[in-house]
Structures are given as structure tokens and as C-alpha cells.
Design a protein around this motif. Structure first.
Motif, PDB file in Angstrom:
ATOM      1  N   HIS A 132       1.421  35.091   4.259  1.00 23.22           N
ATOM      2  CA  HIS A 132       1.770  35.425   2.875  1.00 23.22           C
ATOM      3  C   HIS A 132       1.692  34.208   1.957  1.00 23.22           C
ATOM      4  O   HIS A 132       2.063  34.285   0.794  1.00 23.22           O
ATOM      5  CB  HIS A 132       3.179  36.023   2.812  1.00 23.22           C
ATOM      6  N   GLY A 133       1.257  33.062   2.511  1.00 19.52           N
ATOM      7  CA  GLY A 133       1.142  31.843   1.713  1.00 19.52           C
ATOM      8  C   GLY A 133       2.427  31.040   1.593  1.00 19.52           C
ATOM      9  O   GLY A 133       2.516  30.117   0.789  1.00 19.52           O
ATOM     10  N   THR A 134       3.429  31.369   2.399  1.00 18.35           N
ATOM     11  CA  THR A 134       4.705  30.653   2.369  1.00 18.35           C
ATOM     12  C   THR A 134       4.635  29.430   3.269  1.00 18.35           C
ATOM     13  O   THR A 134       4.125  29.503   4.392  1.00 18.35           O
ATOM     14  CB  THR A 134       5.849  31.579   2.839  1.00 18.35           C
ATOM     15  N   ASP A 135       5.150  28.285   2.772  1.00 14.26           N
ATOM     16  CA  ASP A 135       5.212  27.064   3.590  1.00 14.26           C
ATOM     17  C   ASP A 135       5.992  27.333   4.870  1.00 14.26           C
ATOM     18  O   ASP A 135       7.077  27.925   4.820  1.00 14.26           O
ATOM     19  CB  ASP A 135       5.920  25.937   2.839  1.00 14.26           C
ATOM     20  N   CYS A 136       5.433  26.879   6.002  1.00 12.85           N
ATOM     21  CA  CYS A 136       6.089  27.088   7.298  1.00 12.85           C
ATOM     22  C   CYS A 136       5.925  25.864   8.189  1.00 12.85           C
ATOM     23  O   CYS A 136       4.961  25.103   8.063  1.00 12.85           O
ATOM     24  CB  CYS A 136       5.482  28.283   8.025  1.00 12.85           C
ATOM     25  N   ILE A 137       6.865  25.754   9.096  1.00 10.73           N
ATOM     26  CA  ILE A 137       6.788  24.776  10.182  1.00 10.73           C
ATOM     27  C   ILE A 137       7.017  25.560  11.468  1.00 10.73           C
ATOM     28  O   ILE A 137       7.917  26.392  11.545  1.00 10.73           O
ATOM     29  CB  ILE A 137       7.869  23.683  10.041  1.00 10.73           C
ATOM     30  N   TRP A 138       6.175  25.294  12.459  1.00  5.18           N
ATOM     31  CA  TRP A 138       6.333  25.923  13.771  1.00  5.18           C
ATOM     32  C   TRP A 138       6.546  24.828  14.791  1.00  5.18           C
ATOM     33  O   TRP A 138       5.779  23.863  14.847  1.00  5.18           O
ATOM     34  CB  TRP A 138       5.102  26.747  14.142  1.00  5.18           C
ATOM     35  N   ILE A 139       7.567  24.960  15.594  1.00  6.56           N
ATOM     36  CA  ILE A 139       7.830  24.009  16.677  1.00  6.56           C
ATOM     37  C   ILE A 139       7.472  24.728  17.970  1.00  6.56           C
ATOM     38  O   ILE A 139       8.138  25.684  18.376  1.00  6.56           O
ATOM     39  CB  ILE A 139       9.290  23.532  16.677  1.00  6.56           C
ATOM     40  N   LYS A 140       6.392  24.262  18.563  1.00  7.99           N
ATOM     41  CA  LYS A 140       5.829  24.903  19.753  1.00  7.99           C
ATOM     42  C   LYS A 140       6.370  24.208  21.003  1.00  7.99           C
ATOM     43  O   LYS A 140       6.086  23.048  21.259  1.00  7.99           O
ATOM     44  CB  LYS A 140       4.299  24.788  19.678  1.00  7.99           C
ATOM     45  N   PHE A 149      10.095  27.747  17.788  1.00 14.75           N
ATOM     46  CA  PHE A 149      10.959  27.843  16.627  1.00 14.75           C
ATOM     47  C   PHE A 149      10.106  27.839  15.368  1.00 14.75           C
ATOM     48  O   PHE A 149       9.180  27.034  15.243  1.00 14.75           O
ATOM     49  CB  PHE A 149      11.935  26.660  16.610  1.00 14.75           C
ATOM     50  N   ALA A 150      10.395  28.745  14.461  1.00 17.85           N
ATOM     51  CA  ALA A 150       9.659  28.843  13.199  1.00 17.85           C
ATOM     52  C   ALA A 150      10.633  28.646  12.041  1.00 17.85           C
ATOM     53  O   ALA A 150      11.737  29.201  12.053  1.00 17.85           O
ATOM     54  CB  ALA A 150       8.989  30.208  13.078  1.00 17.85           C
ATOM     55  N   ILE A 151      10.211  27.854  11.060  1.00 18.62           N
ATOM     56  CA  ILE A 151      11.015  27.618   9.863  1.00 18.62           C
ATOM     57  C   ILE A 151      10.143  27.945   8.655  1.00 18.62           C
ATOM     58  O   ILE A 151       9.059  27.384   8.496  1.00 18.62           O
ATOM     59  CB  ILE A 151      11.497  26.145   9.773  1.00 18.62           C
ATOM     60  N   GLN A 152      10.635  28.833   7.835  1.00 22.12           N
ATOM     61  CA  GLN A 152       9.913  29.257   6.645  1.00 22.12           C
ATOM     62  C   GLN A 152      10.638  28.680   5.430  1.00 22.12           C
ATOM     63  O   GLN A 152      11.868  28.667   5.377  1.00 22.12           O
ATOM     64  CB  GLN A 152       9.906  30.776   6.580  1.00 22.12           C
ATOM     65  N   ALA A 153       9.870  28.189   4.447  1.00 23.25           N
ATOM     66  CA  ALA A 153      10.468  27.644   3.229  1.00 23.25           C
ATOM     67  C   ALA A 153      11.319  28.708   2.551  1.00 23.25           C
ATOM     68  O   ALA A 153      10.957  29.888   2.559  1.00 23.25           O
ATOM     69  CB  ALA A 153       9.385  27.138   2.281  1.00 23.25           C
ATOM     70  N   PRO A 154      12.449  28.290   1.962  1.00 23.48           N
ATOM     71  CA  PRO A 154      13.294  29.264   1.260  1.00 23.48           C
ATOM     72  C   PRO A 154      12.535  29.915   0.105  1.00 23.48           C
ATOM     73  O   PRO A 154      11.736  29.264  -0.575  1.00 23.48           O
ATOM     74  CB  PRO A 154      14.451  28.429   0.727  1.00 23.48           C
ATOM     75  N   LEU A 155      12.788  31.170  -0.091  1.00 22.91           N
ATOM     76  CA  LEU A 155      12.182  31.878  -1.218  1.00 22.91           C
ATOM     77  C   LEU A 155      13.025  31.621  -2.447  1.00 22.91           C
ATOM     78  O   LEU A 155      14.246  31.723  -2.407  1.00 22.91           O
ATOM     79  CB  LEU A 155      12.100  33.379  -0.913  1.00 22.91           C
ATOM     80  N   ASN A 156      12.396  31.275  -3.529  1.00 26.08           N
ATOM     81  CA  ASN A 156      13.149  30.983  -4.764  1.00 26.08           C
ATOM     82  C   ASN A 156      13.421  32.225  -5.567  1.00 26.08           C
ATOM     83  O   ASN A 156      12.821  33.172  -5.589  1.00 26.08           O
ATOM     84  CB  ASN A 156      12.399  29.958  -5.619  1.00 26.08           C
TER      85      ASN A 156
END
Length: 156
Positions: A132-140, A149-156
Motif C-alpha cells: 500500500h506504499g506504507t513505510d515498513c521494516i521487516w526483521i527476518k 517481526f514487521a513494523i509499519q509506520a504509524p498512519l497519520n
């Protein structure tokens, strides 16, 4: 065959016990003792309350070490987990984070735009945008069968 290390422990005044364990089990004992702010001797003494005979003592220490490692790493206390989730919910980044299994990670990455990453041996950190174009970090996680572990940027 792993090498066996024998350590002697004074249980009560004048009574000593010889405990023979492989090196990884002694490392587990030392880890668990450190987690409680104890020496390995103090930790073993607590385990051995009411146990008699050197064979039973060794078996009791081995069993307590394995149970302790499982409790500390694979099956954390449910109360601790509830507290962790409550704290996570109150943190802007962690609110949008979750553990994911291999199947979900692979599916997510298939549809994501991974921009880069860093290899840390036991795990890899990837970053980019989800489908969806949201900033993410994945810890594999590199441990077989372990969660990622997946971290998605907070939605404003």
C-alpha cells in the motif's frame, strides 16, 4: 560427543554435591542465574532444595536449566506477555508492529518494494514499502521455524 564438566557445590555445612553437565547446560545454568542476579551456586542450591543423591541432583539441575530456558525464550510467562502487549499498544511504532510467520513474511515481501537491508547474522533487517506504499521494516529471523517481526509506520 560433548565434553562433560564436573562442578562441586556445597549444599549445606559440610555436605557437598558433584554435578556433571555438558558445557551448554552449564552455560544455561549461568545464564539463568545471572537473570536472577545470582551465582550458579545460588541458583543450583535453590533447585536442589529437598533433592538427595548426586544422580538426582544432576538430573534436577539439568531439568531446571532446560525448563528455565524454555520459559525465558520460547514460552514466556503469560502475565509478562500481557504487560508487553499493553506497553506495545502505547508506543507509536510498536502499535503497528507484529510477529509474523514464514508464510506471511514471504507473501508480504512478494508484494512489497524492498529498498535495502542489513545482515546481522542471526537476523536480517529489511526496509521499504508494503503493497500500500506504507513505510515498513521487516526483521527476518534466521532461526528455523522462528517468527519474524514487521513494523509499519504509524498512519497519520
Amino acid at each position: 560427543m560433548p565434553s562433560i564438566v564436573q562442578r562441586t557445590l556445597t549444599i549445606t555445612t559440610g555436605k557437598r554435591a558433584s554435578i556433571k553437565l555438558d558445557q551448554p547446560t552449564w552455560q544455561a545454568v549461568e545464564f539463568l542465574a545471572r537473570e536472577r542476579g545470582q551465582t550458579w551456586q545460588e541458583w543450583c542450591k535453590q533447585v536442589l532444595v529437598g533433592v538427595s543423591g548426586d544422580d538426582n541432583m544432576t538430573a534436577s539441575v539439568r531439568e531446571a536449566a532446560m525448563a528455565g530456558l524454555l520459559g525465558a525464550t520460547i514460552m514466556p510467562d503469560l502475565q509478562d506477555r500481557a504487560e508487553q502487549l499493553a506497553l506495545q499498544e502505547n508506543h507509536a511504532l510498536m502499535r503497528n508492529a507484529a510477529p509474523i510467520d514464514d508464510k506471511l513474511l514471504n507473501s508480504t515481501l512478494k508484494h512489497a518494494k524492498v529498498q535495502g537491508g542489513s545482515d546481522f547474522g542471526g537476523f536480517e533487517v529489511l526496509f521499504g514499502f508494503d503493497e500500500h506504499g506504507t513505510d515498513c521494516i521487516w526483521i527476518k529471523n534466521r532461526i528455523a521455524g522462528g517468527l519474524h517481526f514487521a513494523i509499519q509506520a504509524p498512519l497519520n
